[in-house]
Design an enzyme around this catalytic site. Sequence first.
Site, PDB file in Angstrom:
ATOM      1  N   ARG A  32      12.759  -5.589   4.190  1.00  0.00           N
ATOM      2  CA  ARG A  32      12.217  -4.236   4.097  1.00  0.00           C
ATOM      3  C   ARG A  32      13.002  -3.245   4.963  1.00  0.00           C
ATOM      4  O   ARG A  32      13.152  -3.447   6.163  1.00  0.00           O
ATOM      5  CB  ARG A  32      10.758  -4.258   4.533  1.00  0.00           C
ATOM      6  CG  ARG A  32      10.077  -2.916   4.426  1.00  0.00           C
ATOM      7  CD  ARG A  32       8.609  -3.110   4.309  1.00  0.00           C
ATOM      8  NE  ARG A  32       7.921  -2.565   5.452  1.00  0.00           N
ATOM      9  CZ  ARG A  32       6.657  -2.176   5.437  1.00  0.00           C
ATOM     10  NH1 ARG A  32       5.934  -2.294   4.353  1.00  0.00           N
ATOM     11  NH2 ARG A  32       6.107  -1.697   6.524  1.00  0.00           N
ATOM     12  N   ARG A  79      -9.147   0.550   9.261  1.00  0.00           N
ATOM     13  CA  ARG A  79      -8.526  -0.707   9.668  1.00  0.00           C
ATOM     14  C   ARG A  79      -9.442  -1.543  10.536  1.00  0.00           C
ATOM     15  O   ARG A  79      -9.054  -2.585  11.022  1.00  0.00           O
ATOM     16  CB  ARG A  79      -7.244  -0.413  10.418  1.00  0.00           C
ATOM     17  CG  ARG A  79      -6.009  -0.692   9.524  1.00  0.00           C
ATOM     18  CD  ARG A  79      -4.823  -0.224  10.251  1.00  0.00           C
ATOM     19  NE  ARG A  79      -3.615  -0.902   9.981  1.00  0.00           N
ATOM     20  CZ  ARG A  79      -2.592  -0.348   9.341  1.00  0.00           C
ATOM     21  NH1 ARG A  79      -2.703   0.831   8.795  1.00  0.00           N
ATOM     22  NH2 ARG A  79      -1.453  -1.007   9.248  1.00  0.00           N
ATOM     23  N   LYS A  90       0.831  -1.211   0.000  1.00  0.00           N
ATOM     24  CA  LYS A  90       0.000   0.000   0.000  1.00  0.00           C
ATOM     25  C   LYS A  90       0.865   1.262   0.000  1.00  0.00           C
ATOM     26  O   LYS A  90       0.609   2.195  -0.742  1.00  0.00           O
ATOM     27  CB  LYS A  90      -0.923   0.034   1.232  1.00  0.00           C
ATOM     28  CG  LYS A  90      -1.873  -1.141   1.341  1.00  0.00           C
ATOM     29  CD  LYS A  90      -2.839  -0.973   2.517  1.00  0.00           C
ATOM     30  CE  LYS A  90      -2.172  -0.918   3.886  1.00  0.00           C
ATOM     31  NZ  LYS A  90      -1.456  -2.140   4.285  1.00  0.00           N
ATOM     32  N   ARG A 117       0.913  -7.801  13.759  1.00  0.00           N
ATOM     33  CA  ARG A 117       0.231  -6.939  12.781  1.00  0.00           C
ATOM     34  C   ARG A 117      -0.611  -7.786  11.818  1.00  0.00           C
ATOM     35  O   ARG A 117      -1.709  -7.409  11.448  1.00  0.00           O
ATOM     36  CB  ARG A 117       1.252  -6.108  12.000  1.00  0.00           C
ATOM     37  CG  ARG A 117       1.842  -4.984  12.842  1.00  0.00           C
ATOM     38  CD  ARG A 117       3.108  -4.437  12.219  1.00  0.00           C
ATOM     39  NE  ARG A 117       2.864  -3.693  11.000  1.00  0.00           N
ATOM     40  CZ  ARG A 117       3.808  -3.380  10.127  1.00  0.00           C
ATOM     41  NH1 ARG A 117       5.061  -3.757  10.333  1.00  0.00           N
ATOM     42  NH2 ARG A 117       3.527  -2.688   9.050  1.00  0.00           N
ATOM     43  N   ARG A 126      11.966  -0.402  10.749  1.00  0.00           N
ATOM     44  CA  ARG A 126      10.953   0.113  11.679  1.00  0.00           C
ATOM     45  C   ARG A 126      10.809  -0.842  12.849  1.00  0.00           C
ATOM     46  O   ARG A 126      10.886  -2.053  12.662  1.00  0.00           O
ATOM     47  CB  ARG A 126       9.611   0.218  10.952  1.00  0.00           C
ATOM     48  CG  ARG A 126       9.411   1.514  10.231  1.00  0.00           C
ATOM     49  CD  ARG A 126       8.240   1.501   9.288  1.00  0.00           C
ATOM     50  NE  ARG A 126       7.026   0.876   9.805  1.00  0.00           N
ATOM     51  CZ  ARG A 126       5.904   0.752   9.097  1.00  0.00           C
ATOM     52  NH1 ARG A 126       5.849   1.211   7.862  1.00  0.00           N
ATOM     53  NH2 ARG A 126       4.839   0.181   9.617  1.00  0.00           N
TER      54      ARG A 126
HETATM   55  P1  AMP Z   1       1.293   1.125   8.660  1.00  0.00           P
HETATM   56  O1  AMP Z   1       2.466   1.987   8.337  1.00  0.00           O
HETATM   57  O2  AMP Z   1       0.063   1.463   7.849  1.00  0.00           O
HETATM   58  O3  AMP Z   1       1.625  -0.346   8.619  1.00  0.00           O
HETATM   59  O4  AMP Z   1       0.884   1.456  10.179  1.00  0.00           O
HETATM   60  C1  AMP Z   1       1.796   1.301  11.216  1.00  0.00           C
HETATM   61  C2  AMP Z   1       1.081   1.242  12.544  1.00  0.00           C
HETATM   62  O5  AMP Z   1       0.359   2.471  12.753  1.00  0.00           O
HETATM   63  C3  AMP Z   1       0.018   0.168  12.682  1.00  0.00           C
HETATM   64  O6  AMP Z   1       0.571  -1.093  13.010  1.00  0.00           O
HETATM   65  C4  AMP Z   1      -0.820   0.748  13.816  1.00  0.00           C
HETATM   66  O7  AMP Z   1      -0.165   0.635  15.068  1.00  0.00           O
HETATM   67  C5  AMP Z   1      -0.850   2.219  13.469  1.00  0.00           C
HETATM   68  N1  AMP Z   1      -1.976   2.537  12.556  1.00  0.00           N
HETATM   69  C6  AMP Z   1      -1.906   2.926  11.261  1.00  0.00           C
HETATM   70  N2  AMP Z   1      -3.126   3.130  10.760  1.00  0.00           N
HETATM   71  C7  AMP Z   1      -3.989   2.853  11.757  1.00  0.00           C
HETATM   72  C8  AMP Z   1      -5.414   2.846  11.867  1.00  0.00           C
HETATM   73  N3  AMP Z   1      -6.200   3.162  10.811  1.00  0.00           N
HETATM   74  N4  AMP Z   1      -5.967   2.519  13.058  1.00  0.00           N
HETATM   75  C9  AMP Z   1      -5.213   2.207  14.126  1.00  0.00           C
HETATM   76  N5  AMP Z   1      -3.858   2.152  14.094  1.00  0.00           N
HETATM   77  C10 AMP Z   1      -3.257   2.481  12.919  1.00  0.00           C
END
Ligand code: AMP
Length: 232
Positions: free
Chosen positions: A137, A98, A18, A182, A171
């Site tokens: 990654r 999410r 994404k 996750r 990260r």
């Molecule tokens: P991502 O970079 O999209 O994988 O997001 C990294 C982390 O941010 C996730 O594992 C969550 O801890 C938090 N996060 C991102 N988007 C959301 C969301 N829509 N709702 C809740 N937590 C989020």
Amino acid sequence: MRGGVHVIVLLGPPGAGKGTQGALLAERCGARHISTGSLLRDEVASGSHLGLQIRDIMARGELVSDGHLFACLEHSLASLSRSAEAQGTLVVLDGVPRNLAQVGLLDAALDRAGVKVDGVLELQAPLEKLVDRFQRRWTCSSCGSILALESAPAAGSACPRCGTKGSLGRRDDDAPEAVRRRLAVYQEATAPVSAAYGKRGILEVIDGLLDPEGTHLKVLEKIAKIFPLSSC
Ligand code: AMP
């Protein structure tokens, strides 16, 4: 693309691409890429009160609360329809919704900004194939680029995109334990979201195991089915 603001949601499990697809749409089509993960990581990096509250939750690979998420996101969404330069813009939401509650909260926030979700693209990939992607990654802490590298970058090496030295790292939540969490959270909370958009008839599915360029072409094809894209 003429007039209006078109909003596309990118769905799919962590590691399906994404972020990469959002960045390609921004770079090549002038899209506004709103990544909730990046917004939340910036909040943590700022050391704000909110950032301190969500830091450990994110590091564990859990979802932050809907309240904290929208506190962070509302400002970006509210500005969507206000500025004249936003007209004709493709907005790509990456990382939200999410869970099912966020589907409704997002609708309401977009409605307040005078826009709506026009289409949803789901990058599909079997979860077991994604675990391996995280081993390779690396993320640039300066420009946010996501890179797939066969081996760890040498200490102090430069980001190939922005040239910043020593900025490539893993990260916290890309560590194996957090990745497992996750993916489990995705299965429990996020997978039902695609059915909700499927019922509205605005869901398109894309193979997330293609390479980034192949996926990008599919993404453009699907967007063109939703509205004409003239800017890329
Ligand atoms: P991502 O970079 O999209 O994988 O997001 C990294 C982390 O941010 C996730 O594992 C969550 O801890 C938090 N996060 C991102 N988007 C959301 C969301 N829509 N709702 C809740 N937590 C989020």
